[in-house]
Design a protein around this motif. Structure first.
Motif, short mmCIF file in Angstrom:
data_model
loop_
_atom_site.label_atom_id
_atom_site.label_comp_id
_atom_site.label_asym_id
_atom_site.label_seq_id
_atom_site.Cartn_x
_atom_site.Cartn_y
_atom_site.Cartn_z
N ALA A 1 -1.32 2.76 -4.43
CA ALA A 1 -0.58 2.03 -5.47
C ALA A 1 -1.33 0.74 -5.84
CB ALA A 1 0.82 1.70 -4.99
N LEU A 2 -1.86 0.06 -4.83
CA LEU A 2 -2.59 -1.18 -5.11
C LEU A 2 -3.89 -0.90 -5.83
CD1 LEU A 2 -2.14 -3.17 -1.80
CD2 LEU A 2 -0.82 -3.34 -3.87
N ALA A 3 -4.52 0.21 -5.46
CA ALA A 3 -5.82 0.52 -6.08
C ALA A 3 -5.65 0.84 -7.56
CB ALA A 3 -6.47 1.69 -5.35
N SER A 4 -4.44 1.26 -7.97
CA SER A 4 -4.27 1.61 -9.38
C SER A 4 -4.06 0.38 -10.26
CB SER A 4 -3.09 2.56 -9.53
OG SER A 4 -1.89 1.86 -9.36
N THR B 1 -5.42 -18.48 -5.53
CA THR B 1 -6.08 -17.99 -4.34
C THR B 1 -5.81 -16.49 -4.22
OG1 THR B 1 -4.15 -18.39 -3.01
CG2 THR B 1 -5.74 -20.18 -3.17
N ARG B 2 -6.44 -15.92 -3.21
CA ARG B 2 -6.31 -14.48 -3.01
C ARG B 2 -4.85 -14.09 -2.77
NH1 ARG B 2 -9.87 -10.24 -1.33
NH2 ARG B 2 -11.68 -11.55 -1.59
N TRP B 3 -4.19 -14.83 -1.88
CA TRP B 3 -2.80 -14.50 -1.56
C TRP B 3 -1.89 -14.71 -2.76
CZ3 TRP B 3 0.75 -11.97 0.56
CH2 TRP B 3 2.06 -12.44 0.63
N GLN B 4 -2.13 -15.81 -3.52
CA GLN B 4 -1.31 -16.03 -4.73
C GLN B 4 -1.48 -14.89 -5.72
OE1 GLN B 4 -2.82 -19.90 -5.68
NE2 GLN B 4 -0.90 -20.90 -5.15
N THR B 5 -2.71 -14.39 -5.84
CA THR B 5 -2.95 -13.27 -6.74
C THR B 5 -2.18 -12.04 -6.29
OG1 THR B 5 -5.16 -14.15 -7.00
CG2 THR B 5 -4.77 -11.93 -7.83
N LEU C 1 1.21 -7.23 -6.22
CA LEU C 1 2.42 -6.60 -5.69
C LEU C 1 3.45 -6.29 -6.78
CD1 LEU C 1 3.04 -8.28 -2.22
CD2 LEU C 1 2.28 -5.97 -2.73
N PRO C 2 3.76 -7.23 -7.69
CA PRO C 2 4.74 -6.88 -8.74
C PRO C 2 4.30 -5.70 -9.59
CG PRO C 2 4.41 -9.23 -8.69
CD PRO C 2 3.39 -8.64 -7.78
N ASN C 3 2.98 -5.55 -9.81
CA ASN C 3 2.52 -4.45 -10.65
C ASN C 3 2.47 -3.12 -9.92
OD1 ASN C 3 1.99 -5.21 -13.37
ND2 ASN C 3 0.52 -6.67 -12.54
N SER C 4 2.56 -3.16 -8.58
CA SER C 4 2.45 -1.89 -7.87
C SER C 4 3.68 -1.60 -7.03
CB SER C 4 1.22 -1.93 -6.96
OG SER C 4 1.35 -2.99 -6.05
N SER D 1 6.48 -0.30 -7.58
CA SER D 1 7.14 1.01 -7.68
C SER D 1 6.32 2.09 -7.00
CB SER D 1 7.39 1.36 -9.13
OG SER D 1 6.69 0.51 -9.97
N GLY D 2 4.99 1.96 -7.05
CA GLY D 2 4.17 2.91 -6.32
C GLY D 2 4.39 2.79 -4.82
N ILE D 3 4.53 1.56 -4.36
CA ILE D 3 4.80 1.34 -2.94
C ILE D 3 6.14 1.96 -2.56
CG2 ILE D 3 5.23 -0.44 -1.23
CD1 ILE D 3 3.32 -2.23 -2.78
N LEU D 4 7.10 1.79 -3.46
CA LEU D 4 8.43 2.35 -3.23
C LEU D 4 8.35 3.87 -3.07
CD1 LEU D 4 11.10 0.90 -3.09
CD2 LEU D 4 11.56 1.61 -5.43
N THR D 5 7.50 4.51 -3.86
CA THR D 5 7.33 5.95 -3.74
C THR D 5 6.91 6.32 -2.32
OG1 THR D 5 6.48 5.84 -5.97
CG2 THR D 5 6.22 7.90 -4.84
N GLY D 6 5.96 5.58 -1.78
CA GLY D 6 5.51 5.85 -0.42
C GLY D 6 6.60 5.63 0.60
N VAL D 7 7.38 4.58 0.38
CA VAL D 7 8.47 4.30 1.32
C VAL D 7 9.49 5.43 1.31
CG1 VAL D 7 10.41 2.76 1.72
CG2 VAL D 7 8.17 1.81 1.23
N ILE D 8 9.77 5.95 0.11
CA ILE D 8 10.71 7.06 0.03
C ILE D 8 10.17 8.29 0.75
CG2 ILE D 8 11.90 8.60 -1.55
CD1 ILE D 8 11.87 6.35 -3.57
N LEU D 9 8.86 8.51 0.61
CA LEU D 9 8.24 9.63 1.32
C LEU D 9 8.39 9.47 2.82
CD1 LEU D 9 4.91 10.54 -0.44
CD2 LEU D 9 6.95 11.90 -0.22
N GLN D 10 8.24 8.22 3.28
CA GLN D 10 8.40 7.95 4.70
C GLN D 10 9.80 8.33 5.15
OE1 GLN D 10 10.43 5.58 6.25
NE2 GLN D 10 9.50 5.36 8.26
N VAL D 11 10.79 7.99 4.31
CA VAL D 11 12.19 8.33 4.65
C VAL D 11 12.33 9.83 4.83
CG1 VAL D 11 14.50 8.44 3.69
CG2 VAL D 11 13.22 6.32 3.58
N SER D 12 11.76 10.60 3.89
CA SER D 12 11.93 12.04 3.98
C SER D 12 11.25 12.60 5.22
CB SER D 12 11.40 12.68 2.70
OG SER D 12 10.34 13.53 2.97
N ARG D 13 10.08 12.06 5.52
CA ARG D 13 9.36 12.53 6.71
C ARG D 13 10.15 12.21 7.97
NH1 ARG D 13 3.87 12.22 8.73
NH2 ARG D 13 3.93 13.85 10.30
#
Lengths: 421, 319
Positions: free
Chosen positions: A287-290, A305-309, A315-318, A320-332
């Motif tokens: 998600a971050l790479a996209s 700085t790096r952390w501010q970026t 993080l705000p731009n990705s 929802s992609g992160i959320l997708t992974g979290v949901i997958l974790q739930v199913s697993r």
């Protein structure tokens, strides 16, 4: 003009475009006159895709579909094998074909017996040659072979799932989900294991999500291309590949015994969290790479700085992609059995039937029931459980996991559809 | 302290008017701490793999001092852990069981999985392709205990009726179930490998007049062979490590199988079924952890090979 007629060729000739049954012209007395009629512009300008047919029938008989035929080709590649005049085809148009046939008739090389017909067929210029035809067959064959392999995979699964649903149908009801198991699992519902699964999943999510997301951030934003990153990536991949039963052994060794948690909800959740960590890490990293590099560069140029970026742009731009992974974790986590077998899930725990207590039956240090474990014990350990209850449990577990997964897939498709970069 | 009014946005006093602003201020102030936290979490995967190894070793290795016979462990087919007179711990039969059920599963899953990967990647377009990918993804999501249940309750009786086997839960049943379970990973990794072959390869072959079958067979397979091998290896890893499905579907008899319809037992199923009975600290208990160590080593090796093989293909296409 007279044809060089043999006795057998005495007959009448008919002429038609397309099917003979529609509107044959004729009868004509000889081949020459029928060919002259065929050369008339109104006939040649007719829809050129229709084949032109000249049929010879015994005198007095109606033109009908006949068996033997000669086929000539217009605009075709070489096809005739010779001997019957078809070696002269192709012609580049109906008029030239008719002229050619007239010459042949005049020379006496073209004869028709009663019951024979000539057929002039139009072909496209780029009609496939023999090699190309073979290739096309090969290609279609390959396509259907691979389609067949795919279907062989999908069909049994669909069949088995519908069979499960069919067998479980009598048991499925609101009370089946809502009630606790009764009479030593033989009656009642699956509420207690269902709540246990929710607790396990929620706790493991609580543990795995922060670590996994931060690890994904590290791998995509901080890690340089060096040996350490290589090892981290390798470790993530191996963590995903470690057998679930080895995770169970790790849980017993580390959480139950070493950390002194005992067989408890907490130990089981920790084991599940370690096991499902790679799912979150890899999907966060993707998600971050996209997020395009130019976003980060723009932010760095503003002096961030790096952390501010990461915090304000990446993080705000990705998220929802992160959320997708979290949901997958739930199913697993919801479907796993082996890791919780010895770390906290047990065969039976008495749970309050209703009220507040039935929603929060397990403490962190308690042993709990879980839906996957429940299905395992119902199928193999308990004697005399009705089929409906077993199939019902299986179907609820599948439905739970597939619903969570579909949520993730739906979210991903929605995101892709409204992606702005 | 003298310049809060001139630079209000960077001043803590001015920024801390709302809760969110104050949180942001702290988030920026704690940057070094947060970066270290991120680093530690990033390294946690290494930590966990190492911890798994260590904790399994910690429970298994005390066997060494007690005169444990390792050659018997690996070469004997006698598994009598609860014998009072002379307990025997030979895992050869279970090793053969694991190998045979994995081999059978791969014989079914590899052709079908690679075929499906080729179909999804090369022959199929648009909506149908999306649907197929989703179906395969959902296939991967079905929990292993459900597969075990299917083997136990559905395929078992079918096998008894069609083949006349004495028991329905046997090598063939386990192989079928494992094949269906390991197919999704073969398809998805295989498809990635085929997608990684540059389009220029396909275009060049098309320009030479190759049919799509020839492209697949003569161009894509050689070009993507490393990725496809990795797909197969990951499938093997999944099949070796699978627990609940083989526990329920393979019949649980410690013996070397001589036919497809013999019941078997695998290493994973042994741990899953006996760890609950074993007394902690007992020799039996430690032997089960030792089996876990063997499994860990085998899957680690398989995954490592798959990873190296994938790295190989990536470098090849980068050239």
């Amino acid at each position: 003009m007279s044809t060089t007629a043999e006795p057998r060729t005495i007959g009448e000739y008919y002429l038609a475009r397309g099917s003979f049954k529609v509107a044959p012209r004729g009868p004509f007395a000889d081949l020459d006159s029928v060919l002259r009629a065929a050369a008339e512009p109104e006939l040649t300008d007719h829809d050129w895709r229709q084949p032109l047919e000249i049929v010879c029938v015994a005198r007095g008989q109606a033109p009908a579909a006949t068996r033997a035929m000669r086929e000539f080709h217009l605009h075709a590649t070489l096809r005739g094998d010779g001997g019957d005049g078809s070696e002269l085809s192709p012609w580049w148009g109906l008029s030239s074909a008719v002229a050619g046939l007239s010459q042949m008739a005049a020379a006496g090389t073209l004869r028709l017996c009663a019951g024979q017909r000539i057929r002039l067929v139009h072909h496209e210029v780029f009609t496939p040659s023999r090699i190309e035809r073979r290739r096309r067959i090969e290609e279609t064959g390959a396509k259907y072979l691979f389609l067949g392999m795919t279907v062989v995979l999908v069909i049994p699964v669909v069949a088995v799932l519908s069979f499960l649903l069919w067998k479980a149908w009598p048991a499925l009801s609101f009370s089946f989900v809502w009630e606790n198991p009764q009479e030593f699992m033989k009656a009642g519902g699956i509420w207690a294991p269902l709540v246990g699964t929710f607790f396990l999943v929620f706790l493991s999510l609580l543990i795995a999500a922060p670590v996994g997301i931060l690890a994904g951030v590290y791998l995509n934003e901080y890690a340089r291309d060096n040996w350490l990153t290589r090892i981290v990536n390798l470790a993530v991949m191996n963590l995903a590949g470690v057998p679930s039963i080895v995770h169970a052994l790790f849980g017993v060794g580390a959480f139950v015994l070493f950390a002194g948690m005992g067989r408890s909800l907490l130990a089981a959740s920790c084991t599940l969290a370690v096991m499902t960590l790679p799912v979150i890490i890899t999907s966060t990293r993707e998600a971050l790479a996209s997020v395009p590099m130019s976003f980060r560069e723009a932010c760095w140029n503003m002096g961030a700085t790096r952390w501010q970026t990461i915090r304000t742009i990446v993080l705000p731009n990705s998220i929802s992609g992160i959320l997708t992974g979290v949901i997958l974790q739930v199913s697993r986590a919801a479907g796993e059995t082996a890791p919780i077998l010895f770390t906290g899930a047990v065969f039976f725990v008495p749970v309050a039937d209703h009220g507040w207590e039935s929603f929060f039956p397990y403490g962190l240090g308690d042993r709990c029931m879980a839906l996957s474990m429940h299905l395992f014990t119902l199928a193999t350990q308990v004697i005399g459980v009705s089929d409906e209850v077993q199939y019902g449990t299986a179907v609820v577990l599948i439905a739970l996991v597939l619903a969570v997964n579909s949520l993730s897939i739906g979210l991903r498709m929605y995101l892709r559809s409204r992606k702005r970069w | 302290m003298s310049t809060p009014q001139t630079a209000p946005t960077t001043s803590p006093r001015a920024a801390r008017h709302t809760f969110g602003a104050s949180m942001r201020w702290w988030a920026d102030r704690l940057e070094p701490l947060i970066e270290w936290l991120i680093r530690i979490c990033g390294w946690s995967a290494i930590l966990f793999v190492f911890a798994i190894f260590c904790f399994v070793c910690r429970e298994a290795l005390p066997l060494i001092g007690r005169g444990f016979d390792f050659s018997e462990f690996l070469t004997s087919t006698e598994w009598r852990p609860s014998s009072v007179v002379r307990p025997q711990y030979g895992i050869l039969a279970m090793l053969v069981g694991t190998v045979s059920v994995t081999t059978l599963a791969m014989l079914i899953a590899v052709p079908l999985g690679l075929g499906a990967a080729v179909y999804v990647s090369e022959f199929c377009q648009g909506r149908f392709r999306e649907v197929l990918k989703i179906v395969i993804e959902l296939l991967a999501a079905i929990p292993s205990v459900v597969w075990g249940f299917v083997g136990y309750m559905v395929i078992g009786p079918v096998l008894i009726n069609t083949t006349g086997a004495a028991v329905g839960v046997n090598l063939l049943n386990g192989g079928l179930i494992l094949a269906l379970m390991s197919v999704p990973i073969i398809v998805s990794v295989g498809e990635d490998a085929l997608k990684a072959v540059p389009d220029s390869y396909r275009e060049a072959a098309l320009a030479l007049g190759a049919s799509r079958w020839e492209i697949v067979y003569r161009v894509l397979f050689p070009a993507a062979k490393n990725g496809l091998l990795a797909a197969v290896l990951l499938g093997v890893g999944r099949a070796i490590g699978e627990t609940m499905a083989v526990l329920m579907a393979t019949g649980h008899a410690v013996q070397i199988p001589y036919s497809l319809l013999d019941p078997i037992r695998t290493l994973t199923a042994t741990i899953a079924s006996e760890l609950g009975e074993a007394v902690a600290g007992d020799a039996h208990y430690r032997v089960l952890f030792l089996i876990g160590l063997v499994l860990f080593a085998v899957t680690f090796a398989v995954n490592l090979t798959a990873d190296l093989v994938v790295k190989g293909i990536r470098h090849e296409h980068d050239r």
